[in-house]
Design an enzyme around this catalytic site. Structure first.
Site, PDB file in Angstrom:
ATOM      1  N   ASP A 170       3.234 -39.955   1.422  1.00  0.00           N
ATOM      2  CA  ASP A 170       1.972 -39.966   2.141  1.00  0.00           C
ATOM      3  C   ASP A 170       1.319 -38.601   2.037  1.00  0.00           C
ATOM      4  OD1 ASP A 170       0.280 -41.598   4.046  1.00  0.00           O
ATOM      5  OD2 ASP A 170       0.617 -39.820   5.276  1.00  0.00           O
ATOM      6  N   VAL A 232      -1.007 -53.978  -2.250  1.00  0.00           N
ATOM      7  CA  VAL A 232      -1.852 -54.661  -1.274  1.00  0.00           C
ATOM      8  C   VAL A 232      -2.936 -53.719  -0.779  1.00  0.00           C
ATOM      9  CG1 VAL A 232      -0.116 -56.335  -0.512  1.00  0.00           C
ATOM     10  CG2 VAL A 232      -0.197 -54.067   0.561  1.00  0.00           C
ATOM     11  N   ARG A 234      -5.590 -51.179  -3.089  1.00  0.00           N
ATOM     12  CA  ARG A 234      -6.771 -51.293  -3.939  1.00  0.00           C
ATOM     13  C   ARG A 234      -6.343 -51.261  -5.397  1.00  0.00           C
ATOM     14  NH1 ARG A 234      -8.753 -52.986  -0.072  1.00  0.00           N
ATOM     15  NH2 ARG A 234     -10.781 -52.504   0.902  1.00  0.00           N
ATOM     16  N   ASP A 258      -2.317 -58.290  -4.817  1.00  0.00           N
ATOM     17  CA  ASP A 258      -3.392 -58.910  -4.036  1.00  0.00           C
ATOM     18  C   ASP A 258      -4.739 -58.281  -4.376  1.00  0.00           C
ATOM     19  OD1 ASP A 258      -4.354 -60.711  -1.982  1.00  0.00           O
ATOM     20  OD2 ASP A 258      -4.661 -58.944  -0.718  1.00  0.00           O
ATOM     21  N   GLU A 262     -10.405 -55.271 -11.523  1.00  0.00           N
ATOM     22  CA  GLU A 262     -11.733 -55.843 -11.404  1.00  0.00           C
ATOM     23  C   GLU A 262     -11.609 -57.095 -10.557  1.00  0.00           C
ATOM     24  OE1 GLU A 262     -13.150 -56.967 -15.240  1.00  0.00           O
ATOM     25  OE2 GLU A 262     -11.587 -58.464 -15.582  1.00  0.00           O
ATOM     26  N   HIS A 281      -7.065 -61.186  -3.268  1.00  0.00           N
ATOM     27  CA  HIS A 281      -7.493 -60.239  -2.229  1.00  0.00           C
ATOM     28  C   HIS A 281      -7.590 -60.945  -0.869  1.00  0.00           C
ATOM     29  CE1 HIS A 281      -9.766 -56.164  -1.823  1.00  0.00           C
ATOM     30  NE2 HIS A 281      -9.062 -56.437  -0.736  1.00  0.00           N
ATOM     31  N   GLY A 283      -4.887 -60.780   1.434  1.00  0.00           N
ATOM     32  CA  GLY A 283      -3.836 -60.295   2.311  1.00  0.00           C
ATOM     33  C   GLY A 283      -4.268 -60.166   3.760  1.00  0.00           C
TER      34      GLY A 283
END
Length: 325
Positions: A170, A232, A234, A258, A262, A281, A283
């Site tokens: 992170d 999950v 981008r 997910d 494109e 997409h 989720g």
């Protein structure tokens, strides 16, 4: 006020918002028609479409409110220059993060239990030998969560019940999840070390331009052979060419996607010939998240209409456009 969705998706969201904002008008048009209707909008909802400076100058709107978290399609610097406030809905507060975290675990379980192989056997009416295929249990495995924001924290909470070992990567290395044991925390700069011992790598961090292809050839090579890779977050975070090569070689045993490079993604892309489980997409598309996002969205619209500063701003222009009544 007129609230313009840039696209005709999210029908249930628009239905819920209409009930919460009965005095406002909810509009939706195909992306190629937005420019023709933007002048009528008081509030613009980008969804997954591009809102650039050219579009901003065609309208008089002073507020962009996303139905969810992602703002990668919005030129925030241009919005600030033009006096337009931009806001998102935090995933953890709305229930979106919990829904996406569940989806990540769905991918983990389906990949671990050879879902694609089982599905093909059913479709081809070719029963597998009794006791086959052997599955992989989550218990005792190591999961690297890349991004310990709202989704990452919700995922860690849920994974604890599976008795896995959790490591994180992170940009805030001191982030923790109260009550959850994290075996080791890494920074994003230490990503190769973070993923090196993981059986599962889950991408759950916000996308920014500097994170384009954060996971590429080098990072995948640093993972143990046979890793499961799940995105999950981008599509831009993951180099699809590097992933395809790794799936073909067996370096990555399977992927759960997910989000894509494109959207909508080409269903004939060669990556779908490999061990990939894909969803469009969805989720965060659940009853819980839609209810939470709609409620927060409506509250922000009411604040804006009352002349108050909206919550969850991604920018704060020194001067703002005058709202057209």
């Amino acid at each position: 006020m007129k609230i313009l969705f840039c696209g005709e998706g999210f029908p249930e969201a628009r239905k819920q918002l209409a009930a919460l904002l009965p005095d406002d008008e909810i509009l939706a048009f195909p992306p190629d028609q937005i420019g023709s209707h933007i002048a009528d909008a008081d509030i613009v909802v980008p969804t997954v479409n591009r809102v650039d400076e050219a579009l901003m100058k065609k309208g008089h709107f002073a507020f962009i409110q996303q139905f969810g978290v992602g703002l990668e399609g919005v030129d925030i610097e241009a919005a600030t220059r033009n006096g337009i406030r931009v806001a998102r809905i935090p995933s953890e507060e709305s229930g979106n993060a919990a829904s996406v975290a569940e989806h990540a675990i769905l991918f983990m379980l389906m990949l671990s239990r050879n879902w694609n192989r089982l599905a093909r056997a059913r479709e081809e009416n070719k029963p597998l030998p009794w006791g086959s295929p052997e599955g992989v249990a989550l218990r005792g495995k190591t999961v690297c969560i890349v991004g310990l924001g709202g989704i990452g924290r919700e995922l860690a909470r849920r994974l604890a019940g599976f008795q896995v070992r959790i490591v994180t990567a992170d940009d805030h290395a001191d982030r923790t999840v109260p009550g959850i044991e994290i075996a080791r925390r890494y920074t994003l700069a230490e990503l190769p070390a973070a993923v090196a011992g993981a059986d599962y790598v889950v991408l759950s961090l916000n996308y920014t331009p500097d994170r384009y292809h954060l996971i590429g050839k080098a990072e995948i090579a640093a993972m143990k052979r046979g890793v499961y890779l799940i995105n999950v977050a981008r599509g831009g975070l993951l180099d699809e060419h590097a992933l395809l090569t790794a799936l073909k070689s067996g370096q990555v045993a399977g992927a759960g996607l997910d989000v894509f490079w494109e959207e909508p993604v080409d269903p004939n892309h060669p990556i779908f010939k490999e061990n990939v489980i894909a969803t469009p997409h969805t989720g965060g598309v659940t009853d819980v998240s839609y209810e939470g996002i709609s409620r927060a969205f409506a509250e922000n619209v009411k604040r804006y209409a009352a002349g108050e500063k909206p919550r969850y701003l991604a920018n704060d222009p020194t001067t703002t456009r005058r709202r057209v009544p």
